[in-house]
Motif scaffolding. Structure first.
Motif: not given
Length: 341
Positions: A12-14, A316-320, A336-339
């Protein structure tokens, strides 16, 4: 996957520096590549991120200034990770760690001295993004070190349902203090009293006069204010502090999305009431982590402290998820769980 293999790395980039309210479009999902190897002689570690904390810290890093995230770079924040490869003598493959990482699947941590090795894995690893990680240590340092509480004192915590505020309130109750918190919904107010043990709590959105609200809950004033909000809340608190009151400034979340911060008008009370107000950063108290984690683990295992988490699946849920921190509807520590390990 083999060491040294090049693999895809979701991030997730700024998009650009953020001014005003944070939007999902300020962040962009991207896929890069990474070598699963810590460069020889670098003293770095290569980690697979497992949990990422949704924190106001990440939002603050999006504004142009010292130590800001560069546009086009991965969002920076606290997380829990597993070491896949290490060129540092203090870390080995298979270690679990927590500390500042990036919002991506794999991260090369160039300065792992700032990472904490996780020794106690008999509690969920996600706890190290919250009660046993940065928010917990922040609550511990701000309350015990900055505020120097005494049994029986009156404590007010703003944004009390936030990741730090929940823990401050529980520490204060275990210390024998009278504790009141503010939150942004009736459901959160009920949970503060029924789940987290606050003596009282109120919905600040329903209070047209914060000074009157504080006088209702603290007719004789408050000794300690744990500041997470700023603005008009701080102004009202200054009217209601007792002599020699202490204010620990942890954050001012109400000001993050404003281009110009609100002014505070009741500053003369610092003199007449001999109030001490001190800002602090958790990084200055990292040396207390062993003492903090031993105490807090004991409280958790004895059922004296409780944890509420909201686990969200997928990078992918990070921004929201990050944007939702500012809409007042988050219930529990947002992770956020990513793994899955």
């Amino acid at each position: 996957m083999a060491k040294g293999e090049e693999v895809s790395n979701k991030q997730v980039l700024l998009r650009d520096y953020v001014y005003g309210p944070l939007k999902e479009t300020d962040m962009v999902l991207s896929t890069g590549t990474v070598h699963l190897k810590a460069p020889q002689g670098s003293k770095a570690i290569l980690v697979k991120n497992i949990y990422l904390a949704c924190e106001p810290y990440s939002r603050k890093m999006m504004m142009k200034g010292d130590n800001a995230i560069e546009p086009g770079s991965a969002i920076t924040g606290f997380g829990v990770a597993k070491v896949l490869d290490s060129d540092h003598p203090d870390f080995k493959e298979g270690d679990f760690v927590w500390g500042i990482t990036r919002w991506e699947e794999y991260s090369l941590i160039k300065n792992p001295e700032s990472m904490f090795k996780i020794h106690n894995t008999d509690v969920p690893l996600s706890y190290y993004t919250g009660i046993l990680g940065m928010p917990g240590l922040t609550a511990y340092a701000g309350f015990f070190e900055v505020c120097s509480p005494k049994k029986g004192e009156y404590v007010f915590v703003s944004s009390a349902f936030g990741a730090v505020g929940q823990i401050v309130g529980q520490f204060a109750k275990l210390m024998g203090c009278y504790v009141v918190g503010s939150a942004g919904s009736d459901d959160k107010v009920d949970l503060l009293k029924k789940k987290f043990g606050f003596d009282e709590a109120f919905n600040y959105k329903k209070e047209h006069d914060l000074d009157a609200a504080l006088k209702r809950y603290f007719p004789n004033g408050t000794d300690i204010y744990f500041e997470n909000v700023g603005g008009i809340m701080l102004d009202a608190v200054l009217l209601n502090m007792r002599q020699h009151g202490r204010i620990a400034v942890c954050g001012m979340i109400s000001q993050h999305n404003l281009e110009h911060s609100e002014g505070v008008h009741n500053l003369t009370y610092f003199t007449s009431k001999r109030i001490r107000m001190e800002g602090f950063m958790v990084f200055d108290y990292y040396h207390l982590y062993p003492k903090f984690v031993d105490l807090t683990l004991q409280f958790i295992k004895e059922g004296k402290m409780v944890v509420m988490e909201n686990i969200i699946e997928g990078l992918e849920s990070g921004p929201s998820a990050l944007v939702s921190l500012y809409d007042g509807n988050v219930v529990g520590k947002e992770v956020l769980c990513i793994s899955h390990e």
